[in-house]
Design a protein around this motif. Structure first.
Motif, mmCIF file in Angstrom:
data_model
loop_
_atom_site.group_PDB
_atom_site.id
_atom_site.type_symbol
_atom_site.label_atom_id
_atom_site.label_comp_id
_atom_site.label_asym_id
_atom_site.label_seq_id
_atom_site.Cartn_x
_atom_site.Cartn_y
_atom_site.Cartn_z
ATOM 1 N N SER A 30 93.973 4.772 16.512
ATOM 2 C CA SER A 30 94.820 5.816 15.898
ATOM 3 C C SER A 30 95.952 4.603 14.761
ATOM 4 O O SER A 30 95.453 4.290 13.533
ATOM 5 C CB SER A 30 95.735 6.520 16.610
ATOM 6 N N GLY A 34 93.101 5.271 11.502
ATOM 7 C CA GLY A 34 93.704 6.776 11.173
ATOM 8 C C GLY A 34 93.462 7.796 12.553
ATOM 9 O O GLY A 34 92.373 7.629 13.589
ATOM 10 N N ARG A 35 94.049 9.369 12.338
ATOM 11 C CA ARG A 35 93.496 9.967 13.713
ATOM 12 C C ARG A 35 91.768 10.636 13.617
ATOM 13 O O ARG A 35 91.633 11.098 14.541
ATOM 14 C CB ARG A 35 94.341 11.024 12.662
ATOM 15 N N CYS A 38 90.264 9.277 15.880
ATOM 16 C CA CYS A 38 90.662 9.857 17.253
ATOM 17 C C CYS A 38 90.355 10.684 18.068
ATOM 18 O O CYS A 38 90.420 11.108 18.686
ATOM 19 C CB CYS A 38 92.166 9.245 17.167
ATOM 20 N N ILE A 39 90.739 11.751 16.580
ATOM 21 C CA ILE A 39 89.602 13.174 16.456
ATOM 22 C C ILE A 39 88.862 12.700 17.529
ATOM 23 O O ILE A 39 87.499 13.927 18.195
ATOM 24 C CB ILE A 39 90.107 14.150 15.619
ATOM 25 N N VAL A 161 96.781 13.608 19.276
ATOM 26 C CA VAL A 161 96.266 12.794 18.458
ATOM 27 C C VAL A 161 97.328 12.930 17.172
ATOM 28 O O VAL A 161 97.357 11.874 16.826
ATOM 29 C CB VAL A 161 95.429 13.599 17.571
ATOM 30 N N PHE A 162 98.240 13.736 17.196
ATOM 31 C CA PHE A 162 98.934 14.143 16.608
ATOM 32 C C PHE A 162 99.818 12.429 17.060
ATOM 33 O O PHE A 162 100.387 11.873 16.330
ATOM 34 C CB PHE A 162 100.564 14.739 16.787
ATOM 35 N N THR A 164 100.275 9.394 19.138
ATOM 36 C CA THR A 164 99.119 8.630 18.557
ATOM 37 C C THR A 164 98.923 8.305 17.212
ATOM 38 O O THR A 164 98.903 6.654 16.806
ATOM 39 C CB THR A 164 97.900 8.117 19.292
ATOM 40 N N GLY A 165 99.104 8.762 16.551
ATOM 41 C CA GLY A 165 99.036 7.988 14.971
ATOM 42 C C GLY A 165 100.311 8.070 14.620
ATOM 43 O O GLY A 165 100.197 7.711 13.003
#
Length: 209
Positions: A30, A34-35, A38-39, A161-162, A164-165
């Motif tokens: 992240s 970026g997210r 991560c996803i 995801v939310f 950590t970003g």
């Protein structure tokens, strides 16, 4: 039965939310990519989460059918294992360093399937959570329990995801990495202590009967 499946859902969330190598990797991705990266990582890591958790749930069901005494004995062992992991974190163990990841999807799949701690941790976690349902779970409930755990995985992964970003998360983690690791250790010790206490109470109750 609703409470049993809710417990499986909760265990699935805990499996993802309790920080470990995957959480550290998610933080790294992240921060660096970026997210979306991560996803990709967590989506492929989910394959391993489901596989190891399904194996653990099947093993727990098998043990539960052998009687409550053996189930409590296993809960005692698993609780001690969680306490061991927690004490290692409190002592500042350096395991699970953040890796440099160039292919998020491939790294997630490999880490999810090959993490040597995945199965014993899943086994300890589901044994602890299911300890009060030893007489209610059977082989026919295995698939619904795995699906309930999967629901927990998905919700918890979205949350990871939310958070950590978030820029503040990256700054705090970079500054307080050691303290966060030790706080995780406390969670493991408390969770393990509860498992040990429940198992001891169960064993004492049957011994006195």
């Amino acid at each position: 039965m609703g409470e049993l499946f809710a417990s499986a859902f909760f265990a699935g969330m805990l499996y993802v939310l309790i920080p470990g190598p995957a959480t550290l990797a998610a933080l790294s991705l992240s921060a660096q990519s970026g997210r979306l990266a991560c996803i990709q990582f967590l989506g492929c890591h989910l394959v391993g989460d489901v596989a190891w958790s399904a194996a653990a749930i099947l093993a727990v069901i098998g043990v539960s059918q052998l009687g409550p005494t053996l189930f409590d004995a296993l809960g005692l062992i698993c609780g001690l294992y969680l306490i061991f992991l927690g004490l290692r974190a409190l002592r500042g163990s350096k395991t699970g360093q953040v890796p440099v990841i160039t292919s998020p999807a491939r790294a997630g799949l490999l880490l999810g399937l090959t993490n040597p701690k995945a199965y014993p941790f899943a086994f300890a976690l589901f044994t602890t959570v299911f300890s009060q349902f030893h007489d209610a779970i059977s082989l026919s409930s295995a698939a619904p329990l795995v699906l309930a755990a999967l629901g927990g995985f998905l919700l918890a992964s979205a949350f990871v995801v939310f958070w950590t970003g978030l820029p503040v998360t990256r700054r705090v983690f970079a500054r307080y990495h050691r303290g966060i690791t030790r706080a995780v250790g406390v969670v493991f010790v408390v969770f393990g202590a509860k498992s040990v206490a429940d198992a001891v109470m169960g064993l004492r109750g049957r011994a006195a009967a």
